[in-house]
Design a protein around this motif. Structure first.
Motif: not given
Lengths: 145, 127
Positions: A122-126, B41-43, A80, B103-106, B39, A58-62
């Motif tokens: 990459x989607x929703x931090x995954x 992620x995946x949600x 990160x 945003x981006x899982x955060x 965090x 999560x929270x990383x630019x893909x």
């Protein structure tokens, strides 16, 4: 960074301790490890046609995530930034649990994974990486004449 | 802002369907309020639930792995497809004005302090 002298977040501390204990005692099936507790957390699975890897970043630019598949070894690396305020800003940090810094995780892929047929999304931090298995390795029914 | 882990664990019976992971968070406070990063992620956005009731903040999210059919997991670190964490807010925080960004899982939450609780410069009048 102002930190309180007595972290009142005892349960988070216990959580962390438990994670570290798990990591120390867990039996790793591979020499490259699939040790728990690292960042990013990973789930690995497979179907008869493909190998599926889920990395939770999560929270990383893909665009900044480096994914490499070389000689049957999959590497996921990146960095990160910390979300906490800089040291010279007057703010109290109450809880600091999220990972910050550079990361790298390495996983051995099965022999039949085809390095030419990889997709990553990459989607929703995954990060979801799907590697097709070689066709020759797939089970085939042989008809009896 | 305190964490309410004890209460949450007592209220929820430890059944499998109820189990949830504790997402890691960063919380810091400055003069204007509290900022929380979590965090998750995946949600997907529509499966993230934020709840403020009285002085309790609940963060809940369901992971959508979108797994291909017939997949067998060989190694799972995110073993439960659900996150949950509960915090107790303090009185000087203005729960009406919470802003949330995902945003981006955060998840980033900003909880401002009520105006009366914000530091104020007092002018000294020279007689």
């Amino acid at each position: 960074m102002y930190r309180s002298l007595f972290p009142h977040d005892v349960f988070a501390e216990l959580d962390r301790l438990q994670r570290e204990m798990n990591q120390a005692f867990e039996f790793s099936p591979s020499i490259r490890g699939l040790a728990r507790g690292g960042f990013p957390a990973m789930n690995v699975g497979g179907t008869p046609q493909s190998v599926e890897i889920y990395a939770f970043v999560p929270g990383v630019d893909p665009d900044s995530i480096e994914v490499q598949l070389e000689k049957g070894v999959l590497t996921i690396a990146g960095e990160r930034a910390s979300a906490l305020p800089a040291q010279d800003v007057k703010a109290n940090v109450h809880i600091n649990e999220r990972f910050a810094g550079s990361f790298r995780r390495v996983v051995t892929m099965p022999d039949d994974a085809d390095p030419d047929k990889v997709s990553a999304r990459y989607r929703d931090g995954m990060l979801h990486i799907s590697i097709q298995r070689r066709e020759t390795a797939q089970p085939r029914r042989i008809s009896i004449q | 802002m305190n964490e309410k882990t004890t209460v949450a664990r007592q209220e929820n019976s430890p059944t499998r369907a109820d189990a949830a992971l504790t997402p890691p968070v960063d919380v810091f406070e400055d003069a204007t309020g509290i900022v929380l990063h979590a965090d998750l992620p995946g949600v997907p956005r529509d499966k993230l639930h934020l709840h403020v009731e009285a002085e309790t903040l609940t963060i809940e999210g369901e992971v959508d792995l979108n797994m291909p059919e017939g997949m067998e997991a060989t190694h799972a670190e995110v073993s439960v497809p659900r996150y949950r964490r509960v915090f107790t807010l303090s009185r000087e925080l203005d729960t009406e004005k919470v802003s949330a960004e995902f945003r981006n899982g955060v998840l980033t939450l900003r909880i401002p302090k009520a105006e009366h609780a914000q530091p104020r410069r007092i002018e000294v009048e020279v007689a």
